[in-house]
Design a protein around this motif. Structure first.
Motif, PDB file in Angstrom:
ATOM      1  N   LEU A 160       4.746  97.583 -23.746  1.00  0.00           N
ATOM      2  CA  LEU A 160       4.443  96.213 -24.204  1.00  0.00           C
ATOM      3  C   LEU A 160       5.285  95.863 -25.430  1.00  0.00           C
ATOM      4  N   ASN A 161       5.369  96.795 -26.366  1.00  0.00           N
ATOM      5  CA  ASN A 161       6.155  96.529 -27.580  1.00  0.00           C
ATOM      6  C   ASN A 161       7.633  96.347 -27.267  1.00  0.00           C
ATOM      7  N   ARG A 162       8.140  97.226 -26.422  1.00  0.00           N
ATOM      8  CA  ARG A 162       9.571  97.223 -26.112  1.00  0.00           C
ATOM      9  C   ARG A 162       9.991  95.955 -25.361  1.00  0.00           C
TER      10      ARG A 162
ATOM     11  N   PHE B 236      -0.538  95.360 -16.269  1.00  0.00           N
ATOM     12  CA  PHE B 236      -1.126  96.333 -17.190  1.00  0.00           C
ATOM     13  C   PHE B 236      -0.076  97.388 -17.535  1.00  0.00           C
ATOM     14  N   VAL B 237       0.206  97.570 -18.809  1.00  0.00           N
ATOM     15  CA  VAL B 237       1.245  98.532 -19.222  1.00  0.00           C
ATOM     16  C   VAL B 237       0.726  99.356 -20.408  1.00  0.00           C
TER      17      VAL B 237
ATOM     18  N   ILE C 107       3.748  88.209 -18.102  1.00  0.00           N
ATOM     19  CA  ILE C 107       2.665  88.514 -19.047  1.00  0.00           C
ATOM     20  C   ILE C 107       2.282  89.989 -18.870  1.00  0.00           C
ATOM     21  N   LEU C 108       2.344  90.721 -19.969  1.00  0.00           N
ATOM     22  CA  LEU C 108       1.944  92.133 -19.970  1.00  0.00           C
ATOM     23  C   LEU C 108       0.658  92.248 -20.783  1.00  0.00           C
ATOM     24  N   TYR C 109      -0.119  93.277 -20.535  1.00  0.00           N
ATOM     25  CA  TYR C 109      -1.278  93.488 -21.392  1.00  0.00           C
ATOM     26  C   TYR C 109      -1.627  94.966 -21.495  1.00  0.00           C
TER      27      TYR C 109
ATOM     28  N   GLY D  75      -5.321  93.433 -25.487  1.00  0.00           N
ATOM     29  CA  GLY D  75      -6.739  93.123 -25.260  1.00  0.00           C
ATOM     30  C   GLY D  75      -6.907  91.888 -24.399  1.00  0.00           C
ATOM     31  N   LEU D  76      -7.090  92.117 -23.082  1.00  0.00           N
ATOM     32  CA  LEU D  76      -7.233  90.965 -22.176  1.00  0.00           C
ATOM     33  C   LEU D  76      -8.721  90.661 -21.954  1.00  0.00           C
ATOM     34  N   GLY D  77      -9.433  90.429 -23.066  1.00  0.00           N
ATOM     35  CA  GLY D  77     -10.831  89.984 -22.980  1.00  0.00           C
ATOM     36  C   GLY D  77     -10.843  88.473 -22.770  1.00  0.00           C
TER      37      GLY D  77
END
Ligand SMILES: O=C(O)[C@H](O)CO
Length: 323
Positions: free
Chosen positions: A200-202, A194-195, A176-178, A156-158
């Motif tokens: 993102l988890n991995r 953006f992924v 940085i991933l989001y 959540g890149l709010g």
């Protein structure tokens, strides 16, 4: 003409809100924080607007007690999962919240949790208290994880997610991933990628939960989610406790499936004193204090009061919630 009436559903709301209301509306304040006091205060009060603050659910019972003349609600919070928004919409009530003014304070707590979880704060403190701080230099004792050079994933890149990303840059993270509904221009500006959730988890060494609680995010961090994280991974939650399946998190922390967790939000709140989370040494907990600084709480109170005045005047609020 008689002044319109606002009910402040929490006796601890900062003075600034009262100063803003002065001369414009009549204010009635709840005698307590709890549902019972709120309902008692609202009965027969015939107010036009509700200033909501705290965890009490704003639902049918409350709105029925308040009466059909209520047309404006301002919540002194960014999140509004405690408000029955469908009911507000059906009743033609407008709602405002307090985004942005709390981003920095909440992002600070996110970093506090990330650093203390990664450097084993709870465990270290227990060693000091219990006299198990070893008195020779074991080079392998209490080793933590580095933030510098790490890959960080933000769910959540709010506004708050972005404030976290800005801080992380100062810590020299490598990547940085989001995730979220869509790629965002702000992501590009922050150099964030953006992924999808699995990626993102991995890849993430740290995962920050900064998405609101919705049907979609409710319990999103379940056993499957944790199984896809690195064994050295750290999860930080500054959003809502319900984003995490807490039993699955406890199991993942106990089994060493992930390294640590830093939580400002839990389920329930207040957390039960016998919760397993309190027993685990790889968990850092703070009691939902993300926005708890003087300046931030004053700014939230100010914005809520201004939103309510706008709503009562038939104008668009500064920060309306789209219902
Ligand atoms: O939603 C919010 O504003 C915060 O969680 C309150 O501290």
């Amino acid at each position: 003409m008689a002044l319109k009436k606002v009910f402040i559903a929490n006796p601890s709301v900062p003075r600034v809100a009262y100063n803003i209301f002065e001369n414009f509306v009549e204010v009635i304040t709840s005698s307590g924080y709890d549902r019972e006091s709120i309902i008692k205060g609202l009965s027969g009060a015939n107010v036009d607007a509700l200033f909501w603050a705290g965890g009490v659910k704003l639902d049918k019972e409350i709105l029925d007690t308040a009466g059909p003349q209520v047309k404006v609600v301002g919540t002194m919070s960014a999140g509004y999962n405690h408000i029955d928004t469908a009911l507000l919409k059906a009743k033609g009530i407008v709602l405002g919240n307090t985004p942005r003014v709390l981003d920095d304070a909440v992002a600070d707590v996110a970093l506090l949790l990330a650093m203390s979880a990664s450097r084993r704060y709870t465990e270290g403190r227990r060693h000091i208290e219990e006299g198990t701080w070893i008195n020779f230099f074991n080079t392998q004792w209490m080793l933590g994880q580095d933030i510098s050079g790490s890959t960080v994933g933000i769910v959540g890149l709010g506004n708050i997610g972005q404030a976290i990303a800005k801080r992380l840059k100062g810590f020299g993270v490598a990547k940085i991933l989001y995730t979220g509904h869509r790629e965002k221009p702000e992501g590009k500006e922050l150099g964030a990628q953006f992924v999808n959730q699995d990626t993102l988890n991995r890849e993430s060494d740290f995962i920050f939960l900064a998405a609101p609680l919705t049907n979609e995010t409710n319990q999103m961090c379940n056993a499957d989610f944790f199984s896809k994280m690195k064994k050295t991974g750290i999860i930080v939650n500054i959003s809502r406790g319900q984003l995490i399946d807490q039993a699955a998190l406890i199991k993942a922390l106990k089994d060493g499936e992930i390294f640590a967790a830093g939580l400002d939000v839990m389920d329930p709140e207040p957390l039960n004193r016998d919760s397993e989370l309190l027993k685990l040494s790889n968990v850092v907990l703070t009691p939902h204090i993300g926005s708890a600084t003087n300046n931030t709480r004053n700014a939230m109170a100010e914005l809520t009061a201004k939103n309510i005045l706008r709503g009562l005047g038939g104008e668009e609020m500064f920060t309306p919630v789209k219902l």
